[in-house]
Design an enzyme around this catalytic site. Structure first.
Site, PDB file in Angstrom:
ATOM      1  N   LYS A   1      25.099  66.918 -35.029  1.00  0.00           N
ATOM      2  CA  LYS A   1      24.451  68.214 -34.827  1.00  0.00           C
ATOM      3  C   LYS A   1      23.884  68.737 -36.124  1.00  0.00           C
ATOM      4  O   LYS A   1      24.517  68.636 -37.168  1.00  0.00           O
ATOM      5  CB  LYS A   1      25.532  69.187 -34.298  1.00  0.00           C
TER       6      LYS A   1
ATOM      7  N   SER B   1      25.795  77.532 -31.459  1.00  0.00           N
ATOM      8  CA  SER B   1      25.097  76.379 -30.881  1.00  0.00           C
ATOM      9  C   SER B   1      26.077  75.557 -30.036  1.00  0.00           C
ATOM     10  O   SER B   1      25.719  75.037 -28.978  1.00  0.00           O
ATOM     11  CB  SER B   1      24.538  75.482 -31.981  1.00  0.00           C
TER      12      SER B   1
ATOM     13  N   ASP C   1      35.944  73.996 -36.697  1.00  0.00           N
ATOM     14  CA  ASP C   1      36.448  73.297 -35.504  1.00  0.00           C
ATOM     15  C   ASP C   1      35.412  73.191 -34.393  1.00  0.00           C
ATOM     16  O   ASP C   1      35.692  73.490 -33.229  1.00  0.00           O
ATOM     17  CB  ASP C   1      37.727  73.988 -34.977  1.00  0.00           C
TER      18      ASP C   1
ATOM     19  N   HIS D   1      29.372  59.899 -38.004  1.00  0.00           N
ATOM     20  CA  HIS D   1      29.548  59.583 -36.589  1.00  0.00           C
ATOM     21  C   HIS D   1      31.009  59.688 -36.156  1.00  0.00           C
ATOM     22  O   HIS D   1      31.375  59.153 -35.122  1.00  0.00           O
ATOM     23  CB  HIS D   1      29.044  58.158 -36.318  1.00  0.00           C
ATOM     24  N   HIS D   2      31.842  60.355 -36.952  1.00  0.00           N
ATOM     25  CA  HIS D   2      33.256  60.403 -36.556  1.00  0.00           C
ATOM     26  C   HIS D   2      33.440  61.213 -35.279  1.00  0.00           C
ATOM     27  O   HIS D   2      34.458  61.108 -34.605  1.00  0.00           O
ATOM     28  CB  HIS D   2      34.133  60.962 -37.690  1.00  0.00           C
ATOM     29  N   ARG D   3      32.463  62.053 -34.967  1.00  0.00           N
ATOM     30  CA  ARG D   3      32.468  62.777 -33.685  1.00  0.00           C
ATOM     31  C   ARG D   3      31.060  62.742 -33.122  1.00  0.00           C
ATOM     32  O   ARG D   3      30.078  62.737 -33.873  1.00  0.00           O
ATOM     33  CB  ARG D   3      32.894  64.224 -33.877  1.00  0.00           C
TER      34      ARG D   3
ATOM     35  N   LYS E   1      20.880  66.377 -39.725  1.00  0.00           N
ATOM     36  CA  LYS E   1      19.829  67.333 -40.093  1.00  0.00           C
ATOM     37  C   LYS E   1      18.476  66.672 -39.925  1.00  0.00           C
ATOM     38  O   LYS E   1      18.362  65.448 -40.070  1.00  0.00           O
ATOM     39  CB  LYS E   1      19.997  67.782 -41.551  1.00  0.00           C
TER      40      LYS E   1
ATOM     41  N   LYS F   1      30.805  71.556 -42.458  1.00  0.00           N
ATOM     42  CA  LYS F   1      30.733  72.847 -41.770  1.00  0.00           C
ATOM     43  C   LYS F   1      31.367  72.772 -40.378  1.00  0.00           C
ATOM     44  O   LYS F   1      32.192  73.600 -40.017  1.00  0.00           O
ATOM     45  CB  LYS F   1      29.241  73.192 -41.632  1.00  0.00           C
TER      46      LYS F   1
HETATM   47  P1  NAD Z   1      13.600  81.377 -42.142  1.00  0.00           P
HETATM   48  O1  NAD Z   1      12.449  80.470 -42.251  1.00  0.00           O
HETATM   49  O2  NAD Z   1      13.752  82.178 -40.895  1.00  0.00           O
HETATM   50  O3  NAD Z   1      13.628  82.416 -43.360  1.00  0.00           O
HETATM   51  C1  NAD Z   1      13.593  82.083 -44.712  1.00  0.00           C
HETATM   52  C2  NAD Z   1      12.925  83.223 -45.465  1.00  0.00           C
HETATM   53  O4  NAD Z   1      13.016  82.984 -46.859  1.00  0.00           O
HETATM   54  C3  NAD Z   1      11.437  83.375 -45.133  1.00  0.00           C
HETATM   55  O5  NAD Z   1      11.189  84.709 -44.743  1.00  0.00           O
HETATM   56  C4  NAD Z   1      10.741  83.018 -46.444  1.00  0.00           C
HETATM   57  O6  NAD Z   1       9.543  83.746 -46.642  1.00  0.00           O
HETATM   58  C5  NAD Z   1      11.797  83.388 -47.478  1.00  0.00           C
HETATM   59  N1  NAD Z   1      11.643  82.690 -48.749  1.00  0.00           N
HETATM   60  C6  NAD Z   1      11.320  81.401 -48.977  1.00  0.00           C
HETATM   61  N2  NAD Z   1      11.274  81.128 -50.296  1.00  0.00           N
HETATM   62  C7  NAD Z   1      11.568  82.292 -50.930  1.00  0.00           C
HETATM   63  C8  NAD Z   1      11.683  82.656 -52.292  1.00  0.00           C
HETATM   64  N3  NAD Z   1      11.484  81.775 -53.271  1.00  0.00           N
HETATM   65  N4  NAD Z   1      12.007  83.937 -52.580  1.00  0.00           N
HETATM   66  C9  NAD Z   1      12.230  84.840 -51.601  1.00  0.00           C
HETATM   67  N5  NAD Z   1      12.122  84.545 -50.290  1.00  0.00           N
HETATM   68  C10 NAD Z   1      11.812  83.284 -49.945  1.00  0.00           C
HETATM   69  O7  NAD Z   1      14.866  80.467 -42.403  1.00  0.00           O
HETATM   70  P2  NAD Z   1      16.367  80.744 -41.955  1.00  0.00           P
HETATM   71  O8  NAD Z   1      16.592  80.080 -40.650  1.00  0.00           O
HETATM   72  O9  NAD Z   1      16.674  82.184 -42.133  1.00  0.00           O
HETATM   73  O10 NAD Z   1      17.153  79.864 -43.033  1.00  0.00           O
HETATM   74  C11 NAD Z   1      17.416  80.345 -44.344  1.00  0.00           C
HETATM   75  C12 NAD Z   1      18.537  79.532 -44.970  1.00  0.00           C
HETATM   76  O11 NAD Z   1      19.696  79.614 -44.137  1.00  0.00           O
HETATM   77  C13 NAD Z   1      18.245  78.028 -45.112  1.00  0.00           C
HETATM   78  O12 NAD Z   1      18.914  77.555 -46.264  1.00  0.00           O
HETATM   79  C14 NAD Z   1      18.899  77.431 -43.874  1.00  0.00           C
HETATM   80  O13 NAD Z   1      19.226  76.066 -44.046  1.00  0.00           O
HETATM   81  C15 NAD Z   1      20.130  78.310 -43.781  1.00  0.00           C
HETATM   82  N6  NAD Z   1      20.748  78.329 -42.448  1.00  0.00           N
HETATM   83  C16 NAD Z   1      20.036  78.724 -41.357  1.00  0.00           C
HETATM   84  C17 NAD Z   1      20.668  78.743 -40.103  1.00  0.00           C
HETATM   85  C18 NAD Z   1      19.970  79.246 -38.867  1.00  0.00           C
HETATM   86  O14 NAD Z   1      20.638  79.384 -37.825  1.00  0.00           O
HETATM   87  N7  NAD Z   1      18.692  79.561 -38.904  1.00  0.00           N
HETATM   88  C19 NAD Z   1      21.995  78.334 -39.989  1.00  0.00           C
HETATM   89  C20 NAD Z   1      22.696  77.953 -41.137  1.00  0.00           C
HETATM   90  C21 NAD Z   1      22.054  77.963 -42.364  1.00  0.00           C
END
Ligand code: NAD
Length: 473
Positions: free
Chosen positions: A71, A364, A100, A65-67, A107, A95
């Protein structure tokens, strides 16, 4: 995954924290305050599914909660548990500090497998989850702002927005209660691609470092590098397409749920996406061969390995198989703390999640700002800039007696659209943050990896907020 969910994700994040904390010189009490999750809300709510009811387990964690607001995305996955959401919330704090973005970390997680439910059922689950968040004051433009993550996208964000607005009539900034919304519903152009685009900018910046690349036995520049991607969802798709189109990278293998496919000549991702939409999988795509064991994507010989699916994919039992020189953590926590030690010994460079995938939260932030200002970026200045550039061109033509042709004139005099500004802001952020991390890396000879350097950058920034603000009461 399993093996007690690969030695617990949160513990892995805390171990990385401790490894970095020794380089900060910050007092122990302050470090403990930064490390702790400030609020954890676990819920169990009923939802009508088919003819009956199901009780859904879900979470929202506000790590810091520092900011304000806090998100972080919302994940729909059958693997969700409190440990995972706490780890992901903590990563969000670091992150945001690195890039910044003036938010605390949070989450959300809903323990469901989205594939098992109809769109109508998913809507009911999403709306009920939002109601729970509203009831406990865990959502709001100045309180806590969710976004998409694994298993969710703009459709779910629109449902969250609508539910929130139904319960908060007349709140003028209510559209800022969630980001990653469809553009038609106060979203921002460039959000969907933002995480993958940020991953590309980060990898491109690292590959441009002549010294680091020489140490790895690679030539500088991202063009021509080979890449293997796990997960062709939102992040994996944009990371691969943008790396190919704008970076000249060759994506030689993709791993998905149904298997891993390889083509040494490079895979056409756009065609592969069409194939996946038609068949539901990637195996069998023309020109590719399927690996016998899906999880052997880890050991494919390539320059850059990009895990873009889930956490703990590279662990102590398979880390020794990695042949890539660089790992770009597009997913959150894809490498366990144990595996990291193996990789460091092998000389693999890891570009850490808390920096590399921060493009999503960066854009975002832009979306949230747009929502608070109630106006699209570029609306005020686009025409003014265009007219100014045209006047300059006309003056140059007058002074030189030469004419600039219509195509060049249109290109030079173009005023920025919203998406141009978003991409520019994202690139600026990713490049800037890269050099902040590298600076710290170079200034501290005892720091041996980019993750520790990134952590130190984050911890110093969060600590400076706490130090300046003090503790109330
Ligand atoms: P998503 O659901 O759109 O896609 C994930 C994909 O991974 C799916 O197509 C799924 O079928 C595949 N998958 C799952 N298990 C698998 C396995 N064992 N082997 C191969 N493929 C597999 O999710 P996303 O939004 O692309 O998020 C992916 C990662 O990125 C997560 O760790 C998420 O926390 C991180 N992330 C996402 C965002 C965002 O803006 N969406 C931002 C930062 C970090």
């Amino acid at each position: 995954m399993s093996s007690s969910k690969q030695a617990r994700f949160f513990e892995s994040v805390q171990r990385n924290f401790d490894r970095a904390a020794v380089h900060t010189g910050l007092p122990q009490g302050l470090l403990e305050q930064i490390k702790a999750c400030n609020a954890v809300y676990q819920m169990a709510f009923p939802v009508r599914v088919g003819d009956g009811y199901e009780v859904i387990e879900a979470y929202r964690v506000q790590h810091s909660h520092h900011r304000a607001p806090t998100k972080g995305g919302i994940r729909f996955s059958h693997l969700v548990d409190q440990d995972e959401v706490m780890a992901l919330a903590a990563l969000m704090t670091y992150k945001c500090a690195i890039v910044d973005v003036p938010f605390g970390g949070a989450k959300g997680g809903v323990k469901i497998s989205p594939r098992k439910y109809s769109a109508e059922e998913l809507e009911r689950i999403t709306r009920r989850y939002t109601v729970e968040l509203v009831r406990k004051n865990f959502i709001g433009p100045s309180i806590d702002v969710p976004a998409p993550d694994y298993g969710t996208g703009e459709r779910e964000m629109a449902w969250i927005l609508d539910t929130y607005q139904q319960l908060n009539r007349g709140e003028i900034d209510s559209t800022g209660c969630v980001t990653g919304k469809p553009v038609s519903q106060n979203g921002i152009r460039g959000r969907t691609e933002a995480t993958g685009r940020g991953v590309f900018y980060g990898l491109r910046e690292f590959c441009d470092q002549a010294e680091e690349m020489k140490a790895l036995g690679l030539s500088p520049g991202i063009a021509g590098k080979t890449m293997v991607v796990q997960g062709l969802g939102n992040v994996g798709t944009y990371t691969s397409t943008i790396s190919i189109v704008e970076g000249g990278v060759k994506v030689i293998a993709i791993s998905e749920i149904d298997g891993t496919i390889v083509d040494e000549n490079g895979i056409n991702i756009e065609k592969l996406l069409q194939y996946k939409a038609e068949t539901g999988g990637i195996v069998g795509f023309e020109g590719t061969t399927k690996l016998e064991n899906r999880d052997d994507w880890i050991g494919i010989d390539c320059d850059i390995l990009v895990p873009a699916a889930l956490e703990s994919q590279i662990h102590k039992d398979n880390a020794h198989k990695v042949k890539a020189k660089i790992i770009g953590e597009a997913a959150n926590g894809p490498i366990t703390a144990d595996a990291e030690e193996v990789l460091l010994q092998k000389g693999v460079v890891v570009i850490p999640d808390m920096y590399l995938n921060a493009g999503g939260v960066t854009v975002s932030y832009f979306e949230w700002l747009k929502n608070l200002s109630h106006m699209r970026f570029g609306r005020m200045e686009k025409r003014f800039n265009q007219n100014t550039y045209n006047n300059i061109i006309s003056k140059v033509e007058e002074l030189t007696g030469k004419t600039i042709d219509a195509r060049d004139r249109a290109m030079i005099a173009r005023g920025a659209e919203e998406v141009d500004l978003v991409r520019s802001g994202l690139e600026e952020t990713m490049v800037n943050s890269f050099y902040q991390i590298q600076d710290t890396f170079k200034k501290h000879p005892k720091i041996k990896d980019y993750r520790t350097a990134a952590f130190v950058v984050a911890l110093d920034k969060v600590a400076s907020d706490y130090t300046a603000l003090g503790v109330f009461p």
